[in-house]
Design a protein around this motif. Structure first.
Motif, PDB file in Angstrom:
ATOM      1  N   HIS A 190       0.818  -1.208   0.000  1.00 49.37           N
ATOM      2  CA  HIS A 190       0.000   0.000   0.000  1.00 49.37           C
ATOM      3  C   HIS A 190       0.858   1.266   0.000  1.00 49.37           C
ATOM      4  CE1 HIS A 190      -4.294  -1.173   0.254  1.00 49.37           C
ATOM      5  NE2 HIS A 190      -3.700  -2.357   0.379  1.00 49.37           N
ATOM      6  N   MET A 221       0.637   4.062  -2.789  1.00 49.88           N
ATOM      7  CA  MET A 221       0.380   5.460  -2.460  1.00 49.88           C
ATOM      8  C   MET A 221       1.454   6.365  -3.065  1.00 49.88           C
ATOM      9  SD  MET A 221      -0.443   7.272   1.181  1.00 49.88           S
ATOM     10  CE  MET A 221       1.085   8.088   1.614  1.00 49.88           C
ATOM     11  N   CYS A 254      -4.873   4.874   3.202  1.00 47.73           N
ATOM     12  CA  CYS A 254      -4.384   3.923   2.202  1.00 47.73           C
ATOM     13  C   CYS A 254      -4.294   2.510   2.795  1.00 47.73           C
ATOM     14  CB  CYS A 254      -3.028   4.378   1.675  1.00 47.73           C
ATOM     15  SG  CYS A 254      -2.408   3.362   0.322  1.00 47.73           S
ATOM     16  N   CYS A 309     -10.113   6.266  -4.809  1.00 45.03           N
ATOM     17  CA  CYS A 309      -9.015   6.447  -3.857  1.00 45.03           C
ATOM     18  C   CYS A 309      -9.507   7.215  -2.624  1.00 45.03           C
ATOM     19  CB  CYS A 309      -7.870   7.204  -4.518  1.00 45.03           C
ATOM     20  SG  CYS A 309      -6.477   7.516  -3.393  1.00 45.03           S
TER      21      CYS A 309
END
Length: 83
Positions: A10, A14, A44, A70
């Motif tokens: 993640h 990101m 995230c 997102c």
């Protein structure tokens, strides 16, 4: 998936999301910048759109708005507009 692999994946996504959307979090300075980044990381890490994100990032977008799925899209967009 182990917690460390999940976190690493993640954080990579990101970073790539910020790169592809021209989101420069270094423009948010001081304690508010630290809080911004911590909040973005937590969002995230708990995001449920990992596969969708990987696919979107794999398309190789450049200089575009963050995708609506997102959880950081509105925050990243605010930073982009302020830069």
């Amino acid at each position: 998936m182990g917690i460390l692999k999940h976190a690493g994946d993640h954080m990579h996504m990101m970073g790539e999301m910020m790169r592809q959307t021209d989101t420069d979090v270094t423009t948010v300075s001081g304690p508010s910048g630290d809080a911004f980044l911590r909040g973005a990381i937590v969002r995230c890490l708990f995001c449920k759109h990992g596969e969708e994100c990987r696919a979107w990032l794999g398309e190789g977008h450049e200089h575009c708005e963050p995708p609506a799925f997102c959880p950081n899209s509105s925050r990243f967009e605010a930073v982009r507009k302020a830069s």
